[in-house]
Motif scaffolding. Structure first.
Motif, short mmCIF file in Angstrom:
data_model
loop_
_atom_site.label_atom_id
_atom_site.label_comp_id
_atom_site.label_asym_id
_atom_site.label_seq_id
_atom_site.Cartn_x
_atom_site.Cartn_y
_atom_site.Cartn_z
N UNK B 75 -6.40 32.67 23.27
CA UNK B 75 -6.89 31.49 23.98
C UNK B 75 -6.19 31.26 25.30
N UNK B 76 -5.22 32.08 25.61
CA UNK B 76 -4.50 31.91 26.88
C UNK B 76 -3.64 30.67 26.91
N UNK B 77 -3.12 30.28 25.76
CA UNK B 77 -2.31 29.06 25.68
C UNK B 77 -0.88 29.40 25.28
N UNK B 78 0.01 28.47 25.56
CA UNK B 78 1.34 28.51 24.95
C UNK B 78 1.59 27.11 24.45
N UNK B 79 2.40 27.02 23.40
CA UNK B 79 2.57 25.70 22.81
C UNK B 79 4.04 25.42 22.53
N UNK B 80 4.43 24.17 22.75
CA UNK B 80 5.76 23.71 22.37
C UNK B 80 5.57 22.83 21.15
N UNK B 81 6.19 23.20 20.04
CA UNK B 81 5.97 22.49 18.80
C UNK B 81 6.85 21.26 18.70
N UNK B 82 6.30 20.25 18.02
CA UNK B 82 7.02 18.99 17.86
C UNK B 82 8.37 19.23 17.16
N UNK B 83 8.39 20.15 16.21
CA UNK B 83 9.66 20.44 15.53
C UNK B 83 10.27 21.77 15.99
#
Ligand code: ATP
Ligand code: MG
Lengths: 278, 346
Positions: B75-83
């Motif tokens: 999806x061409x995304x990067x994510x920073x997780x809440x935990x």
């Protein structure tokens, strides 16, 4: 707080400490004393074994053990035991680990029931199943083979493999896998790059556990094999009429490998049971 | 080019509906903040965009392509997780470089990018450590650096600065904003810190109980809240409300005062921000209850006709509990809400 309060609190803590130490000592003795007698009797000459009272220090008479080393069929039985145990180990992990993963990661109908059933496989006594199994094995040609016996041992070991790996996988937050997915991993690569390295020690522990279950199992081994006896079945058959000192030595030979294994993986077993071992 | 379109997305967990018909278009390179109380569905929405959760209904488009069926990595995304989700078996360096290694970038490029993003997050001295050896705030910065290092088209951040002290947070805020603007990244940023939302967002999307109640520029959300919830949620202290009864001809009775307002026969709620009140000869009669000096200002909590009412006044003012103040609302800052629909009335 006054001085007396402090000292009575300390006294209480100290008596609690003694109680704790005493319980620990008692539990250790419970396990260790029989093992120690086994060791002494194994390393004693036949005369000493049959005499009373027993000495508390072994006399390092290797006669009984030497007897087994040279005993006909002994090495073959040992080899069979290892082969069956290794097969059991591989099969129970191959089946148990994916099941444990599924239980910890996916929601599906009948999940609770499935967990229950996994445990229930231990509810049927093996003697009840052994005869029908023997008949079936003979029909399919699995009787008296290592793989046939390993199959039976695998069914014994799987509940543990499933439950141990289930708790291991559950201890790894799903977010770690999800993070790996967002960083370019497929489900499979996330598993190999993130989950597997974290889980490997635990998998090893449950594999060894399966090994020990198979190693110690005697009933199915005695019923389902004739020529290719495992060590337990072999010793059971031979030791019935053997003299006492040989019985002790045989028992010792059986116990030691299991002890060594459990000692080797104690760290993981403790971790599994939530006991910090630092 | 990565425009994000969320079209009619709803999400149910069993019988509980966490998101109701979410529609939101995020322009290429826009910085949108999702703001809302705990449990309103911010993380759920972010996870649906990331592909970690499947929407019960609705579509997600990224960069003009429908992505509902794509796994997160495509999806061409990067994510920073809440935990945070920092990998415990890897060093900080390998954590930040994890995605780059998956892309099979050459070693020197991995090293360059890891060092650059670690520098941005002020964690360059921690590169050799494991996550177990980091504080919560350091771990969080590793998570942000790991996402930034990917140089994605879209970055999804779930409260990425929540665990930092105020000073560091202010600094990181500016750095993050700068880096993302420079790299032309489209960003969705979740927070429940209003100051963060106000200072960073191109647009704030206020969520309440699984719905987006308003999506507008920070100043618009602040000045013209579209719903009572927004008015009561944004601003510290939040807006004051008083019941208003229509007198006909656009005249309204509010706590014994008559004010100009909209032309409707229904009862409305009068609303005013605490800082839009002035001491005057005519106005609302307020009995001071609690006086809190805030340095530059004085926060006075009063009782107006039995309702809680706050005013932010000049700190020179000498006022004691029990004093009666006459507070005049600044007329162009008065807002009206329909108590039935809770929406703003012009
Ligand atoms: N997997 C799930 N199963 C059931 N309910 C869930 C699940 N995930 C989230 N929810 C529910 O959906 C609602 C929204 O959760 P979400 O995590 O999106 O909230 P949030 O806005 O991120 O809150 P916070 O600010 O506390 O992180 C909550 O009421 C939560 O209990
Ligand atoms: Mg959340």
């Amino acid at each position: 707080m006054t001085a007396t309060d402090v000292s009575s609190g300390a006294a209480q803590r100290r008596s609690g400490h003694y109680l704790y130490a005493a319980s620990v000592a008692l539990l250790c003795a419970w396990v260790l004393v029989p093992l120690y007698f086994l060791l002494i009797n194994t390393l004693s000459s036949p005369d000493t074994v049959n005499s009373f009272p027993k000495p508390f220090i072994p006399e390092f008479d290797w006669g009984s053990l030497e007897f087994f080393a040279g005993y006909e069929g002994m090495l073959k039985a040992l080899k069979n035991s290892v082969v069956v145990a290794v097969l059991t180990m591989i099969m129970s992990i191959a089946v148990g680990a994916p099941a444990g993963y599924a239980l910890s990661r996916f929601e599906f109908r009948g999940k609770g029931l499935f967990r229950m059933l996994v445990l229930l496989t231990r509810a049927f006594p093996l003697p009840l199943l052994a005869l029908p199994l023997a008949v079936m094995f003979i029909r399919t040609g699995l009787d008296d083979t290592a793989i046939g016996l390993a199959l039976v041992h695998t069914t014994l070991a799987i509940p543990f493999a499933v439950l141990i790996t289930f708790s291991l996988f559950s201890g790894i937050p799903i977010e770690l896998e999800e993070a790996a997915w967002t960083l370019g991993c497929t489900r499979f690569t996330a598993f190999t790059k993130v989950v597997l390295p974290l889980i490997l020690p635990g998998i090893a522990a449950s594999a060894i556990f399966a090994f020990v279950i198979s190693w110690n199992e005697v009933f199915a081994a005695a019923v389902l094999t004739i020529e290719n006896r495992t060590l337990t079945a072999f010793l059971l058959a031979k030791l019935g009429e053997a003299p006492l000192h040989l019985k002790f030595a045989g028992g010792f030979i059986l116990v030691v490998p299991a002890l060594v294994f459990i000692f080797a993986v104690r760290k993981y077993l403790f971790a599994m049971w939530g006991i910090a071992n630092r | 080019m990565a425009e994000i379109q969320i079209k009619g997305v709803a999400k149910s967990f069993g019988s509980y509906t966490a998101l109701h018909d979410i529609n939101l278009t995020i322009q290429d390179q826009e910085f949108v903040v999702l703001l809302g109380a705990s449990g309103c569905g911010k993380t759920t929405l972010l996870r649906i965009v990331a592909g970690l959760e499947t929407a019960t209904t609705g579509e997600v488009w990224i960069g003009g392509k429908r992505v509902d069926h794509l796994p997160p990595k495509d999806r061409g995304i990067a994510m920073v997780f809440q935990n945070y989700a920092v990998f415990p078996h890897l060093t900080v360096f390998e954590n930040i470089g994890f995605g780059l290694r998956m892309k099979k970038l050459p070693n020197d490029e991995v090293k360059r990018r890891v060092e650059r993003t670690a520098g941005l997050m002020h964690i360059e001295q921690l590169l050799g450590r494991y996550s177990g050896e980091l504080s919560g705030g350091q771990r969080q910065r590793v998570a942000v650096a790991r996402a930034l290092a990917m140089e994605p088209d879209v970055i999804l951040m779930d409260e990425p600065l929540s665990n930092l002290d105020a000073l560091l947070r202010m600094e990181m805020r500016a750095e993050l904003k700068g880096v993302l603007a420079e790299s032309n990244t489209t960003a969705i940023y979740v927070t429940h810190d209003q100051v963060e939302a106000m200072s960073m967002a191109d647009r704030i999307s206020v969520m309440h109980q699984g719905r987006i109640v308003q999506a507008a520029s920070p100043i618009e959300v602040y000045r013209n809240p579209a719903a009572e919830f927004v008015a009561g949620f944004i601003g510290n202290p939040p807006m004051n409300f008083l019941p208003a009864t229509p007198q006909g001809g656009g005249r309204w009775a509010v706590a014994g005062q008559v004010l100009d307002g909209p032309q409707t026969p229904k009862a409305l709620k009068f609303a005013i921000r605490p800082e839009d009140l002035r001491l005057a000869d005519h106005g609302l009669q307020a009995v001071a209850k609690v006086i809190e000096p805030l340095g530059a200002h004085l926060l006075v909590t009063c009782d107006v006709n039995g309702a809680l009412f706050r005013a932010v006044l000049d700190s020179d003012l000498s006022v004691k509990p029990g004093d009666t103040l006459t507070l005049a609302p600044q007329s162009d800052r008065i807002r009206w809400f329909d108590p039935e629909t809770t929406r703003a009335v012009a």
